[in-house]
Design a protein around this motif. Structure first.
Motif, PDB file in Angstrom:
ATOM      1  N   PHE A  32       0.857  -1.197   0.000  1.00 17.18           N
ATOM      2  CA  PHE A  32       0.000   0.000   0.000  1.00 17.18           C
ATOM      3  C   PHE A  32       0.890   1.242   0.000  1.00 17.18           C
ATOM      4  N   PRO A  33       0.513   2.273  -0.774  1.00 16.30           N
ATOM      5  CA  PRO A  33      -0.616   2.382  -1.705  1.00 16.30           C
ATOM      6  C   PRO A  33      -0.131   2.247  -3.149  1.00 16.30           C
ATOM      7  N   GLU A  34       0.576   1.182  -3.431  1.00 16.19           N
ATOM      8  CA  GLU A  34       1.192   1.008  -4.741  1.00 16.19           C
ATOM      9  C   GLU A  34       0.355   0.087  -5.641  1.00 16.19           C
ATOM     10  N   TYR A  35       0.979  -0.494  -6.635  1.00 18.12           N
ATOM     11  CA  TYR A  35       0.355  -1.431  -7.574  1.00 18.12           C
ATOM     12  C   TYR A  35       1.508  -2.141  -8.266  1.00 18.12           C
ATOM     13  N   GLY A  36       1.235  -3.031  -9.197  1.00 11.27           N
ATOM     14  CA  GLY A  36       2.303  -3.824  -9.787  1.00 11.27           C
ATOM     15  C   GLY A  36       3.402  -3.012 -10.440  1.00 11.27           C
ATOM     16  N   GLY A  37       3.063  -1.821 -10.930  1.00  7.80           N
ATOM     17  CA  GLY A  37       4.056  -0.949 -11.539  1.00  7.80           C
ATOM     18  C   GLY A  37       5.104  -0.445 -10.565  1.00  7.80           C
ATOM     19  N   ALA A  38       4.892  -0.656  -9.270  1.00  5.84           N
ATOM     20  CA  ALA A  38       5.868  -0.230  -8.263  1.00  5.84           C
ATOM     21  C   ALA A  38       7.216  -0.920  -8.433  1.00  5.84           C
ATOM     22  N   TRP A  39       7.222  -2.051  -9.120  1.00 10.14           N
ATOM     23  CA  TRP A  39       8.474  -2.808  -9.285  1.00 10.14           C
ATOM     24  C   TRP A  39       9.265  -2.385 -10.511  1.00 10.14           C
ATOM     25  N   ALA A  40       8.826  -1.347 -11.212  1.00  9.51           N
ATOM     26  CA  ALA A  40       9.489  -0.945 -12.455  1.00  9.51           C
ATOM     27  C   ALA A  40      10.905  -0.436 -12.238  1.00  9.51           C
ATOM     28  N   ASP A  41      11.227   0.038 -11.029  1.00  9.26           N
ATOM     29  CA  ASP A  41      12.598   0.466 -10.754  1.00  9.26           C
ATOM     30  C   ASP A  41      13.522  -0.726 -10.524  1.00  9.26           C
ATOM     31  N   LEU A  42      13.020  -1.754  -9.845  1.00  7.87           N
ATOM     32  CA  LEU A  42      13.847  -2.893  -9.462  1.00  7.87           C
ATOM     33  C   LEU A  42      13.914  -3.973 -10.543  1.00  7.87           C
ATOM     34  N   ALA A  43      12.792  -4.270 -11.178  1.00 10.14           N
ATOM     35  CA  ALA A  43      12.727  -5.423 -12.078  1.00 10.14           C
ATOM     36  C   ALA A  43      13.779  -5.401 -13.189  1.00 10.14           C
ATOM     37  N   PRO A  44      14.080  -4.255 -13.823  1.00 13.30           N
ATOM     38  CA  PRO A  44      15.114  -4.283 -14.870  1.00 13.30           C
ATOM     39  C   PRO A  44      16.486  -4.744 -14.372  1.00 13.30           C
ATOM     40  N   HIS A  45      16.765  -4.562 -13.089  1.00 11.86           N
ATOM     41  CA  HIS A  45      18.035  -5.017 -12.530  1.00 11.86           C
ATOM     42  C   HIS A  45      18.066  -6.532 -12.321  1.00 11.86           C
ATOM     43  N   LEU A  46      16.889  -7.156 -12.336  1.00 11.76           N
ATOM     44  CA  LEU A  46      16.779  -8.588 -12.069  1.00 11.76           C
ATOM     45  C   LEU A  46      16.378  -9.405 -13.290  1.00 11.76           C
ATOM     46  N   SER A  47      15.952  -8.731 -14.355  1.00  7.34           N
ATOM     47  CA  SER A  47      15.288  -9.431 -15.453  1.00  7.34           C
ATOM     48  C   SER A  47      16.238 -10.255 -16.330  1.00  7.34           C
ATOM     49  N   ARG A  48      17.541 -10.128 -16.149  1.00  2.00           N
ATOM     50  CA  ARG A  48      18.467 -11.022 -16.856  1.00  2.00           C
ATOM     51  C   ARG A  48      18.656 -12.343 -16.110  1.00  2.00           C
ATOM     52  N   HIS A  49      18.123 -12.388 -14.900  1.00  8.67           N
ATOM     53  CA  HIS A  49      18.290 -13.571 -14.060  1.00  8.67           C
ATOM     54  C   HIS A  49      16.955 -14.230 -13.689  1.00  8.67           C
ATOM     55  N   PHE A  50      15.875 -13.460 -13.727  1.00  6.73           N
ATOM     56  CA  PHE A  50      14.557 -13.953 -13.348  1.00  6.73           C
ATOM     57  C   PHE A  50      13.505 -13.507 -14.367  1.00  6.73           C
ATOM     58  N   HIS A  51      12.466 -14.294 -14.483  1.00  8.03           N
ATOM     59  CA  HIS A  51      11.245 -13.837 -15.149  1.00  8.03           C
ATOM     60  C   HIS A  51      10.406 -13.171 -14.069  1.00  8.03           C
ATOM     61  N   CYS A  52      10.432 -11.835 -14.041  1.00  8.09           N
ATOM     62  CA  CYS A  52       9.779 -11.063 -12.988  1.00  8.09           C
ATOM     63  C   CYS A  52       8.296 -10.908 -13.299  1.00  8.09           C
ATOM     64  N   ILE A  53       7.455 -11.301 -12.365  1.00  3.35           N
ATOM     65  CA  ILE A  53       6.004 -11.275 -12.549  1.00  3.35           C
ATOM     66  C   ILE A  53       5.408 -10.440 -11.429  1.00  3.35           C
ATOM     67  N   ALA A  54       4.764  -9.312 -11.788  1.00  6.85           N
ATOM     68  CA  ALA A  54       4.252  -8.367 -10.798  1.00  6.85           C
ATOM     69  C   ALA A  54       2.767  -8.135 -11.015  1.00  6.85           C
ATOM     70  N   PRO A  55       1.919  -8.796 -10.249  1.00  7.13           N
ATOM     71  CA  PRO A  55       0.481  -8.569 -10.388  1.00  7.13           C
ATOM     72  C   PRO A  55       0.021  -7.312  -9.657  1.00  7.13           C
TER      73      PRO A  55
END
Length: 292
Positions: A32-55
């Motif tokens: 709270f009070p975010e949504y799945g887009g809250a991970w847009a800062d972090l996910a690019p740093h992890l996306s070469r290692h994980f399939h990041c799924i943010a509902p």
């Protein structure tokens, strides 16, 4: 990033995804009070290692938003994400922040077969948190906002003047202001979706956790049986120490419930560490998953 809407338990949920689907899945659960887009800062740093799924979780963003407090109990929130993991392929690594941490802990405690590893970022296990909130001390003082957010008029109060109070809470209620005007505009658009703000607040209202008044310890606490609240998988707790809402006492004794626990502190960060220090947070996750 790609997006899609899928059916979970007969209801629509909106997902954001980063990375190759062939990579190990990382389920990212916002608070709270975010949504799945809250991970847009972090996910690019992890996306070469994980399939990041943010509902967008239940009641948030573009996902299913039923009316009624009874639809936001932890068991129902966990059921949503268990259905998503079943579709993804279990077990997965789960990352939770704030209220997303409650769902992540719920998955690890009650559906352990679905969770390979648990990562929590400035979120709390219910037992240590309840103990700290009931003591009448500093955590009780820091948690007084919960009572205001549970009030029947909270949505009207927070949304008045184009969400002025909610913006103030977001910018200053749990740490320092990291938001740009463009980011605030994106959040306002999500908060303004019909019924969303009241549904978001129903997460607070449905929780049985008790907040004591400062100086007045409470003993009328919900039953929290220790044997049902154990996290048996490897667990990483990443902490921004400048958090003004979740104090160190809120995680004291966590090792009693999570014997395979690793703690990492990110200096200079507070409750919003995934926005403030995404590269450092990603490094902590990758270092831990490589050795775990």
């Amino acid at each position: 990033m790609i997006t899609e809407t899928i059916d979970l338990n007969g209801n629509p949920f909106f997902l954001r995804k980063w990375g190759d689907p062939s990579l190990p899945p990382l389920l990212m659960l916002h608070g709270f009070p975010e949504y799945g887009g809250a991970w847009a800062d972090l996910a690019p740093h992890l996306s070469r290692h994980f399939h990041c799924i943010a509902p967008d979780q239940r009641g948030y963003g573009q996902s299913w938003t039923p009316a009624g407090v009874e639809n936001y109990t932890l068991s129902k929130l966990v059921s949503d994400m268990a259905a998503l993991i079943d579709r993804t392929g279990a077990p997965v690594t789960v990352l939770g922040h704030d209220w997303g941490a409650s769902v992540a802990y719920g998955l690890a405690m009650f559906r352990p077969e679905l969770v390979r590893r648990l990562i929590i970022a400035n979120g709390v296990h219910p037992a240590p948190f309840q103990r700290a909130m009931a003591a009448g001390g500093a955590q009780s003082q820091a948690s007084q906002y919960i009572n205001r957010l549970r009030a029947p008029d909270a949505a009207a109060w927070l949304s008045a003047d184009d969400f002025a109070k909610l913006e103030q809470f977001f910018r200053h209620g749990m740490g320092t202001d990291w938001l740009s005007d463009e980011q605030v505009a994106l959040y306002r658009a999500e908060w303004a979706r019909p019924g969303r703000l009241d549904a978001m607040l129903n997460w607070y209202r449905a929780s049985p956790l008790v907040v004591a008044e400062p100086g007045k310890p409470r003993t009328d606490l919900p039953g929290l049986p220790a044997d049902r609240l154990r996290v048996t998988c490897p667990h990483l707790l990443i902490w921004g120490p400048e958090d003004t809402a979740l104090l160190p006492k809120s995680t004291a004794g966590l090792e009693d419930y999570a014997p395979d626990l690793t703690r990492v502190t990110i200096a200079g960060a507070d409750h919003w560490l995934h926005h403030q220090k995404p590269a450092e947070m990603a490094r902590a996750i990758l270092d831990w998953t490589r050795t775990g």
